[in-house]
Design a protein around this motif. Structure first.
Motif, PDB file in Angstrom:
ATOM      1  N   LYS A   1      56.950-108.887 -41.266  1.00 29.77           N
ATOM      2  CA  LYS A   1      55.613-109.404 -41.573  1.00 29.77           C
ATOM      3  C   LYS A   1      54.619-109.099 -40.463  1.00 29.77           C
ATOM      4  O   LYS A   1      53.453-108.842 -40.729  1.00 29.77           O
ATOM      5  CB  LYS A   1      55.676-110.913 -41.811  1.00 29.77           C
ATOM      6  N   PHE A   2      55.068-109.153 -39.210  1.00 32.08           N
ATOM      7  CA  PHE A   2      54.197-108.898 -38.065  1.00 32.08           C
ATOM      8  C   PHE A   2      54.525-107.529 -37.488  1.00 32.08           C
ATOM      9  O   PHE A   2      55.317-107.391 -36.562  1.00 32.08           O
ATOM     10  CB  PHE A   2      54.372-109.984 -37.002  1.00 32.08           C
ATOM     11  N   LYS A   3      53.893-106.510 -38.027  1.00 31.23           N
ATOM     12  CA  LYS A   3      54.164-105.139 -37.605  1.00 31.23           C
ATOM     13  C   LYS A   3      53.504-104.803 -36.270  1.00 31.23           C
ATOM     14  O   LYS A   3      53.858-103.823 -35.642  1.00 31.23           O
ATOM     15  CB  LYS A   3      53.667-104.151 -38.661  1.00 31.23           C
ATOM     16  N   GLY A   4      52.559-105.605 -35.822  1.00 34.05           N
ATOM     17  CA  GLY A   4      51.862-105.319 -34.577  1.00 34.05           C
ATOM     18  C   GLY A   4      52.701-105.582 -33.330  1.00 34.05           C
ATOM     19  O   GLY A   4      52.406-105.071 -32.266  1.00 34.05           O
ATOM     20  N   LEU A   5      53.750-106.357 -33.472  1.00 34.86           N
ATOM     21  CA  LEU A   5      54.626-106.648 -32.335  1.00 34.86           C
ATOM     22  C   LEU A   5      55.775-105.664 -32.314  1.00 34.86           C
ATOM     23  O   LEU A   5      56.327-105.314 -33.354  1.00 34.86           O
ATOM     24  CB  LEU A   5      55.183-108.072 -32.441  1.00 34.86           C
ATOM     25  N   TYR A   6      56.148-105.224 -31.137  1.00 32.75           N
ATOM     26  CA  TYR A   6      57.296-104.337 -30.986  1.00 32.75           C
ATOM     27  C   TYR A   6      58.534-105.193 -30.796  1.00 32.75           C
ATOM     28  O   TYR A   6      58.922-105.528 -29.687  1.00 32.75           O
ATOM     29  CB  TYR A   6      57.100-103.379 -29.819  1.00 32.75           C
TER      30      TYR A   6
END
Length: 123
Positions: free
Chosen positions: A43-48
Protein backbone atom coordinates in the motif's frame (compact mmCIF):
# COMPACT_ATOMS: atom_id res chain seq x y z
CA UNK A 1 11.19 -14.60 20.00
CA UNK A 2 14.94 -14.48 20.59
CA UNK A 3 14.80 -10.76 21.39
CA UNK A 4 12.02 -11.38 23.90
CA UNK A 5 14.05 -14.15 25.60
CA UNK A 6 17.05 -11.83 25.82
CA UNK A 7 14.83 -9.10 27.24
CA UNK A 8 13.57 -11.47 29.98
CA UNK A 9 17.15 -12.56 30.78
CA UNK A 10 18.28 -8.95 31.15
CA UNK A 11 15.35 -8.15 33.45
CA UNK A 12 16.33 -11.04 35.72
CA UNK A 13 20.04 -10.14 35.72
CA UNK A 14 22.29 -7.54 37.25
CA UNK A 15 22.72 -6.09 33.75
CA UNK A 16 19.18 -4.70 33.70
CA UNK A 17 20.44 -1.50 32.10
CA UNK A 18 20.77 -3.41 28.81
CA UNK A 19 17.11 -4.43 28.69
CA UNK A 20 16.01 -1.54 26.46
CA UNK A 21 17.88 -2.71 23.34
CA UNK A 22 16.20 -6.14 23.10
CA UNK A 23 12.83 -4.61 23.94
CA UNK A 24 13.08 -2.04 21.14
CA UNK A 25 14.32 -4.65 18.71
CA UNK A 26 11.44 -6.94 19.63
CA UNK A 27 8.94 -4.13 19.08
CA UNK A 28 10.52 -3.15 15.75
CA UNK A 29 10.42 -6.77 14.59
CA UNK A 30 6.75 -6.97 15.56
CA UNK A 31 6.02 -3.73 13.73
CA UNK A 32 7.68 -4.91 10.51
CA UNK A 33 6.08 -8.34 10.82
CA UNK A 34 2.68 -6.67 11.18
CA UNK A 35 3.42 -4.41 8.21
CA UNK A 36 4.32 -7.34 5.98
CA UNK A 37 1.45 -9.51 7.26
CA UNK A 38 -1.14 -6.80 6.62
CA UNK A 39 0.48 -5.98 3.24
CA UNK A 40 1.26 -2.39 4.18
CA UNK A 41 4.39 -2.70 2.06
CA UNK A 42 2.17 -2.97 -1.03
CA UNK A 43 0.00 0.00 0.00
CA UNK A 44 2.86 2.39 0.80
CA UNK A 45 5.10 2.22 -2.26
CA UNK A 46 7.02 5.37 -1.29
CA UNK A 47 8.88 3.58 1.50
CA UNK A 48 11.77 1.27 0.72
CA UNK A 49 10.68 -1.67 2.88
CA UNK A 50 13.69 -3.88 2.12
CA UNK A 51 16.00 -1.01 3.08
CA UNK A 52 14.18 -0.51 6.39
CA UNK A 53 14.46 -4.21 7.15
CA UNK A 54 18.14 -4.21 6.15
CA UNK A 55 18.95 -1.26 8.42
CA UNK A 56 17.07 -2.89 11.30
CA UNK A 57 19.06 -6.09 10.89
CA UNK A 58 22.43 -4.33 10.65
CA UNK A 59 21.86 -2.16 13.71
CA UNK A 60 20.44 -5.07 15.71
CA UNK A 61 23.47 -7.25 14.94
CA UNK A 62 25.89 -4.50 15.99
CA UNK A 63 23.98 -3.59 19.15
CA UNK A 64 23.48 -7.20 20.23
CA UNK A 65 27.18 -7.93 19.70
CA UNK A 66 28.23 -4.92 21.78
CA UNK A 67 25.88 -5.51 24.71
CA UNK A 68 26.61 -9.24 24.72
CA UNK A 69 30.32 -8.59 25.11
CA UNK A 70 29.59 -6.17 27.95
CA UNK A 71 27.16 -8.56 29.66
CA UNK A 72 29.48 -11.56 29.50
CA UNK A 73 32.65 -9.73 30.51
CA UNK A 74 31.37 -7.33 33.18
CA UNK A 75 28.64 -9.22 35.04
CA UNK A 76 29.05 -12.54 36.85
CA UNK A 77 25.48 -13.69 37.46
CA UNK A 78 23.96 -16.51 35.44
CA UNK A 79 21.16 -14.48 33.88
CA UNK A 80 23.65 -11.97 32.47
CA UNK A 81 25.75 -14.77 31.03
CA UNK A 82 22.64 -16.38 29.51
CA UNK A 83 21.55 -13.04 28.03
CA UNK A 84 25.06 -12.61 26.59
CA UNK A 85 25.05 -16.06 25.01
CA UNK A 86 21.57 -15.51 23.57
CA UNK A 87 22.80 -12.12 22.37
CA UNK A 88 25.66 -13.75 20.47
CA UNK A 89 23.18 -16.18 18.92
CA UNK A 90 20.96 -13.22 17.98
CA UNK A 91 23.99 -11.50 16.43
CA UNK A 92 24.53 -14.51 14.17
CA UNK A 93 20.84 -14.73 13.30
CA UNK A 94 20.66 -11.02 12.44
CA UNK A 95 23.88 -11.24 10.43
CA UNK A 96 22.39 -14.05 8.35
CA UNK A 97 19.16 -12.06 8.04
CA UNK A 98 20.89 -8.91 6.84
CA UNK A 99 22.85 -10.95 4.28
CA UNK A 100 19.60 -12.40 2.91
CA UNK A 101 17.89 -9.01 3.10
CA UNK A 102 20.84 -7.41 1.31
CA UNK A 103 20.30 -9.75 -1.63
CA UNK A 104 16.60 -8.83 -1.66
CA UNK A 105 17.52 -5.15 -1.46
CA UNK A 106 19.85 -5.45 -4.45
CA UNK A 107 17.09 -7.15 -6.44
CA UNK A 108 14.62 -4.45 -5.37
CA UNK A 109 16.98 -1.65 -6.41
CA UNK A 110 17.74 -3.30 -9.76
CA UNK A 111 14.00 -3.45 -10.48
CA UNK A 112 13.71 0.25 -9.67
CA UNK A 113 16.63 1.19 -11.92
CA UNK A 114 15.18 -0.72 -14.89
CA UNK A 115 12.04 1.42 -14.67
CA UNK A 116 14.02 4.66 -14.90
CA UNK A 117 14.37 6.52 -18.22
CA UNK A 118 18.16 6.02 -18.23
CA UNK A 119 17.67 2.24 -18.08
CA UNK A 120 15.39 2.30 -21.13
CA UNK A 121 17.74 4.53 -23.16
CA UNK A 122 20.61 2.07 -22.91
CA UNK A 123 18.54 -0.86 -24.21
Amino acid sequence: VLSFIIFICYIASLAASFMMAPLLEFLLALLLFFAYASKLNEKFKGLYWPLMDFLRCVTAAIIYFAISIAAVSKYTDGASKAAGVFGFIATIVYAIDFYITFNDLVTFLKQGSSDSPEGRKSE
